[in-house]
Design a protein around this motif. Structure first.
Motif, PDB file in Angstrom:
ATOM      1  N   GLU A  41      -5.988  -1.492   2.906  1.00 39.88           N
ATOM      2  CA  GLU A  41      -5.982  -0.427   1.398  1.00 39.88           C
ATOM      3  C   GLU A  41      -5.076   0.791   1.917  1.00 39.88           C
ATOM      4  N   GLY A  42      -5.120   1.150   3.140  1.00 38.52           N
ATOM      5  CA  GLY A  42      -4.276   2.430   3.479  1.00 38.52           C
ATOM      6  C   GLY A  42      -2.807   1.851   3.107  1.00 38.52           C
ATOM      7  N   THR A  43      -2.416   0.736   3.546  1.00 37.46           N
ATOM      8  CA  THR A  43      -0.899   0.380   3.228  1.00 37.46           C
ATOM      9  C   THR A  43      -0.676   0.285   1.710  1.00 37.46           C
ATOM     10  N   ARG A  44      -1.850  -0.039   0.958  1.00 41.34           N
ATOM     11  CA  ARG A  44      -1.557  -0.293  -0.426  1.00 41.34           C
ATOM     12  C   ARG A  44      -1.507   1.037  -0.989  1.00 41.34           C
ATOM     13  N   ASN A  45      -2.146   2.194  -0.786  1.00 45.20           N
ATOM     14  CA  ASN A  45      -1.971   3.525  -1.008  1.00 45.20           C
ATOM     15  C   ASN A  45      -0.659   4.114  -0.649  1.00 45.20           C
ATOM     16  N   PHE A  46      -0.457   3.787   0.569  1.00 50.15           N
ATOM     17  CA  PHE A  46       1.211   4.203   1.234  1.00 50.15           C
ATOM     18  C   PHE A  46       2.111   3.728   0.133  1.00 50.15           C
ATOM     19  N   LEU A  47       2.074   2.371  -0.182  1.00 52.63           N
ATOM     20  CA  LEU A  47       3.120   1.744  -0.947  1.00 52.63           C
ATOM     21  C   LEU A  47       3.026   2.315  -2.396  1.00 52.63           C
ATOM     22  N   GLN A  48       1.886   2.672  -2.903  1.00 55.31           N
ATOM     23  CA  GLN A  48       1.715   3.275  -4.352  1.00 55.31           C
ATOM     24  C   GLN A  48       2.394   4.460  -4.516  1.00 55.31           C
TER      25      GLN A  48
END
Length: 61
Positions: A41-48
């Motif tokens: 989820e952290g990577t997803r938020n970062f890429l967002q």
């Protein structure tokens, strides 16, 4: 990400370029599950943040 001649050509043509934020992702295979979906989820938020910045660039132009 554009580099070198590509970025120069875009600047010459007066094309807007998203220069920031910028990131390099290593070990991408470890970030994805067997179906190619992000596991963290952290990577997803970062890429967002990149998607959001790109949307703002599109709205400006």
């Amino acid at each position: 990400m554009l580099v070198g001649a590509e970025q120069g050509a875009c600047a010459f043509l007066n094309m807007p370029i998203l220069q920031q934020p910028e990131a390099y992702l290593g070990n991408v295979a470890e970030l994805l599950d067997a179906n190619g979906h992000l596991q963290n989820e952290g990577t997803r938020n970062f890429l967002q943040t990149f998607v959001d910045a790109f949307i703002e660039l599109i709205k400006k132009h």
